[in-house]
Design a protein around this motif. Structure first.
Motif, short mmCIF file in Angstrom:
data_model
loop_
_atom_site.label_atom_id
_atom_site.label_comp_id
_atom_site.label_asym_id
_atom_site.label_seq_id
_atom_site.Cartn_x
_atom_site.Cartn_y
_atom_site.Cartn_z
N THR A 185 -4.67 5.37 -0.26
CA THR A 185 -3.60 4.45 0.16
C THR A 185 -2.91 4.93 1.43
OG1 THR A 185 -2.20 5.59 -1.46
CG2 THR A 185 -3.15 3.48 -2.12
N THR A 222 2.19 1.74 -3.45
CA THR A 222 1.12 2.27 -4.30
C THR A 222 0.94 3.77 -4.06
OG1 THR A 222 0.01 0.12 -4.16
CG2 THR A 222 -1.29 1.97 -4.98
N ILE A 227 0.84 -1.21 0.00
CA ILE A 227 0.00 0.00 0.00
C ILE A 227 0.87 1.26 0.00
CG2 ILE A 227 -1.86 1.22 1.18
CD1 ILE A 227 -2.63 -1.45 2.49
#
Length: 470
Positions: free
Chosen positions: A262, A76, A73
């Motif tokens: 995120t 990302t 995450i």
């Protein structure tokens, strides 16, 4: 999309993984109200198959699953923040790692500083997630209404492969699709804290899984309304490319929304990981220091620091898909073991009180899919899956030396007690129930349970125990 080899099959993967997730959630709902303990599948595996199996679940969660989830995450997040600055190429890997590390350190500081801050961050950044998903789906519906996507979504074209179909790659597609549904079992980690869990646990599952499946499927349909499979695969930040094609000058909304999403995702993972540490420490499967909280802020600083450091190590690779394969294989392995435990419990204790009782056909269907997924994933990625298994099995000697072996040398017990004492002084932490904070202290019942059930750091050395408690 890459492993499914066609638009149509990719959408089927999203739908099927949602259905299988719902079946798994049904099984977990029965287990959650039959064994109403916090800790989720760790607690169920330990109670059904014994301490070693439960410890291996905890071991792999602490070493791989939580750190990998957070690393994926965070990477990302850095992808979506940096992609607009590198419109014609991919962002540099070192830049991705550095920004992901900064994100983790900042959120670890927030979670260490205040429970209230962490929950407020979660509330605020969830709005970014909802905005991004709603915007994507609405734009996709508009594209469909305009009739511009007939050539991609009609069955004749949707299943036209852009590369040869491969069963092993399709299994990997299911594995990676299932990663996106990760979190469906996390409510079971806090069963003891739920109000009326017999009603609210299954209700939350029945509402959330269909809703998430709907959002995922329609978001992916929206993507293919604006991008060909080749364009989608060539993009390192799909929502950014999607926004550039359809939003024009307002395309900046997409990277900001996904970055917010995120960022909140990393915060949520850090926030919830302490529940698993608590359950493990309560059972004597983790060092007692990891179950302690700050004397005034009432935040689990040692557990958060440990999670942060292990996640930073995971950032040594910026290949998100390898990380997803690592965590997907091990996660599914234990999901299957847990669901198999439901069948074992039905056989061993048929008269056990079960507020929710589902047909055994559901766990059988789940296990058949589980076996297909693991066998072909192992065939396609033997190194990744084998390495995941090897990491898990390193927990066997750790269990026998650290948990099963009772009569440890006095020098070892003294060393552990001193290290715990130093850790307590460094982090200014004590067991829950011994804090002076007040407002943010959380559940008193939970604190008392941990306080009463913790194992002494040194059973023979009373003075060391007394100093450690102080």
């Amino acid at each position: 999309m890459e492993n499914a080899s066609s638009v149509g099959l990719a959408l089927i993967v999203w739908i099927v993984t949602g259905i299988i997730t719902a079946i798994g959630a049904l099984c977990y709902a029965e287990l959650g109200v039959t064994i109403p303990k916090s800790g989720g599948d760790y607690a169920y595996v330990k109670d059904i198959f014994g301490g070693l199996a439960g410890f291996l679940r905890l071991w792999i969660a602490v070493l791989v699953i939580y750190p990998t989830n957070q690393a994926v995450i965070a990477l990302t997040f850095s992808n979506y923040v940096l992609q607009p600055l590198f419109p014609t190429c991919f962002p540099p890997e070192n830049g991705l790692r550095l920004l992901a590390g900064v994100c983790l350190l900042l959120l670890t500081w927030v979670n260490c500083s205040s429970v209230r801050w962490a929950t407020r961050v979660q509330d605020i950044f969830t709005a970014g997630k909802l905005l991004a998903l709603a915007l994507i789906i609405i734009m996709g519906i508009v594209q469909i209404c305009k009739g511009r996507t007939r050539f991609r979504l009609c069955p004749a074209n949707a299943f036209e492969p852009f590369q040869e179909y491969d069963v092993g790659l399709i299994a990997l597609a299911f594995l990676q699709g299932s990663f996106a549904y990760g979190g469906w079992n996390f409510l079971n980690y806090v069963t003891e804290e739920l109000v009326d869990p017999y009603v609210n646990l299954p209700r939350a599952i029945f509402i959330s899984i269909p809703l998430v499946t709907f959002v995922y499927v329609f978001a992916n349909i929206a993507y293919v309304t604006a991008m060909s499979p080749q364009e989608l695969l060539a993009s390192n930040a799909v929502a950014v490319t999607f926004g550039e094609k359809l939003l024009g000058v307002m395309s900046w909304i997409m990277p900001i929304s996904v970055a917010l999403s995120t960022f909140g995702g990393v915060n949520g993972s850090l926030f919830t990981s302490s529940r698993l540490f608590f359950a493990g420490a309560r059972e004597g499967h983790l060092p007692s220091l990891l179950a302690m909280i700050h004397v005034k802020r009432c935040t689990p600083i040692p557990a958060l620091l440990f999670t942060c450091l292990s996640t930073l190590l995971m950032l040594c690779t910026s290949d998100m898909y390898t990380l997803i394969n690592y965590v997907g294989f091990i996660n599914y392995l234990f999901y299957g073991v847990t669901v198999a435990g439901q069948i074992v419990l039905r056989i061993k204790q048929p008269d056990m009180h079960r507020p929710i009782r589902i047909s055994l056909a559901w766990p059988v269907i789940y296990l058949l899919f589980w076996a297909f997924l693991l066998i072909f994933s192992l065939y396609s990625e033997p190194v990744v899956c084998g390495l995941g298994m090897a990491i898990m099995l390193t927990g066997v000697p750790v269990y026998f030396l650290g948990v099963y072996w009772d009569n440890k040398p006095e020098c070892f017990n003294t060393f552990v007690a001193k290290m715990t004492y130093l850790g307590q002084k460094f982090c200014v932490v004590v067991y829950p129930g011994e804090t002076k904070g007040g407002e943010e202290a959380g559940s008193g019942e939970e604190c008392e349970q941990l306080k009463e059930s913790r194992a002494p750091l040194s059973q023979e050395d009373g003075e060391t125990q007394k100093s450690a408690d102080c």
